[in-house]
Every structure is written in C-alpha cells, then in structure tokens.
Design an enzyme around this catalytic site. Structure first.
Site, PDB file in Angstrom:
ATOM      1  N   GLY A   1      -4.203   7.410   8.040  1.00 51.01           N
ATOM      2  CA  GLY A   1      -3.840   8.706   8.012  1.00 51.01           C
ATOM      3  C   GLY A   1      -3.068   8.919   6.733  1.00 51.01           C
ATOM      4  O   GLY A   1      -3.615   9.985   6.052  1.00 51.01           O
ATOM      5  N   CYS A   2      -2.310   8.060   5.912  1.00 49.32           N
ATOM      6  CA  CYS A   2      -1.643   8.483   4.994  1.00 49.32           C
ATOM      7  C   CYS A   2      -2.277   8.408   3.746  1.00 49.32           C
ATOM      8  O   CYS A   2      -2.220   9.082   2.846  1.00 49.32           O
ATOM      9  CB  CYS A   2      -0.129   7.546   4.854  1.00 49.32           C
ATOM     10  SG  CYS A   2       1.036   7.930   6.241  1.00 49.32           S
ATOM     11  N   THR A   3      -3.273   7.453   3.679  1.00 51.34           N
ATOM     12  CA  THR A   3      -4.054   7.026   2.666  1.00 51.34           C
ATOM     13  C   THR A   3      -5.256   8.254   2.701  1.00 51.34           C
ATOM     14  O   THR A   3      -5.422   8.925   1.495  1.00 51.34           O
ATOM     15  CB  THR A   3      -4.929   5.879   2.833  1.00 51.34           C
ATOM     16  OG1 THR A   3      -3.993   4.754   2.982  1.00 51.34           O
ATOM     17  CG2 THR A   3      -6.091   5.549   1.796  1.00 51.34           C
TER      18      THR A   3
ATOM     19  N   ALA B   1      -3.198  11.263   0.999  1.00 53.22           N
ATOM     20  CA  ALA B   1      -2.900  11.061  -0.468  1.00 53.22           C
ATOM     21  C   ALA B   1      -4.158  11.180  -1.087  1.00 53.22           C
ATOM     22  O   ALA B   1      -4.300  11.871  -2.206  1.00 53.22           O
ATOM     23  CB  ALA B   1      -1.896   9.757  -0.571  1.00 53.22           C
TER      24      ALA B   1
END
Length: 149
Positions: free
Chosen positions: A43-45, A48
């Site tokens: 999710g963070c990738t 970003a």
C-alpha cells in the site's frame, strides 16, 4: 489529530539522505505531508509511486511533498532509491512528528488491535495553515485526491 485550520507544527528530522529537514523550510510554500505505515509495503509503495508519477503536476500546482514514517533513514533511502521517489522521506523513528500530527493511533487488523501510523495526508497553504486532511487515502489515486483539494 491535526485539523483543517491548524498551523503546521514545528519539526525537524533527517530525510533518507541524512539531511535535516525543518518545517520552517516550507514557509511561504504549499506543502503536502503524507504519513504512511511502513516503507516498501504494498500500500505504501502504491501511494508513493502514484505521487511520484504525478509529481510534475503537483509541483506545477506549487506543492512541495514530504513523506513521513517511523522507518530508519536506511529503510527510507532503500524505498526512495528502489522506487525513484523525487521527494523527501523523513525518518521519524522517535515518533516526534507522527505524534505532533496525531496519526499514531490504535489500529485494528484481522481481529488484532495495535498502535501504529494511520495513513493520513495533510495539505498546507502558503501561510502554513492546514487546508485539508485526507483520512481515506486512495493509495493508487492519491495525487488526484490532493489536486481536488
């Protein structure tokens, strides 16, 4: 948690390259501060990379971007390098910034409760006043959420 109308809290932390970044560096500029739970997770990738892919549009609108998590400088550097991220990622291992923004909260996942970073984005105007808080972040379409603000 910080609300619309609140001033940008004072902070300083090292970015992925060990450079000290201060909130005062952004006086007179529009700023997006996005908090994410953990570098290099799916999710963070996605979040970003969506911001990276729309970075030129965000810059044209006058926005500076800062990502913040409790990851180490080394982990932030690996995340930024691997994904070619053009913006600073702050290593807030002490949770100083995370606590000032109020995003360290009780979370629930698969029946388990634990403390962690709630994925949240704050948008500040040129006067360092919060104009939007995005709590329901769409990781794959986050730039559009910011641009709609």
């Amino acid at each position: 948690m910080l609300n619309v109308g609140d001033a940008l809290p004072e902070f300083e932390a090292k970015n992925q390259n060990g450079k000290i970044i201060k909130s005062s560096d952004f006086k007179g500029k529009k700023l997006v501060v996005f908090f994410y739970p953990k570098a290099s997770t799916p999710g963070c990738t996605a979040e970003a990379c969506n911001l990276r892919d729309n970075y030129s549009v965000l810059k044209k609108q006058g926005y500076q971007l800062l990502g913040v998590s409790a990851d180490s400088e080394k982990r932030q550097l690996n995340f930024a390098t691997k994904n070619e991220l053009p913006f600073d990622l702050l290593a807030d291992e002490s949770h100083d910034i995370i606590e000032k923004f109020g995003v360290w909260q009780l979370k629930k996942f698969m029946g388990r409760e634990f403390m962690g970073i709630v994925r949240t984005t704050f948008v500040f105007d040129e006067n360092s006043i919060c104009t939007e808080v995005i709590e329901k972040v769409k990781t794959k379409d986050h730039a559009a959420q910011i641009l709609e603000s």
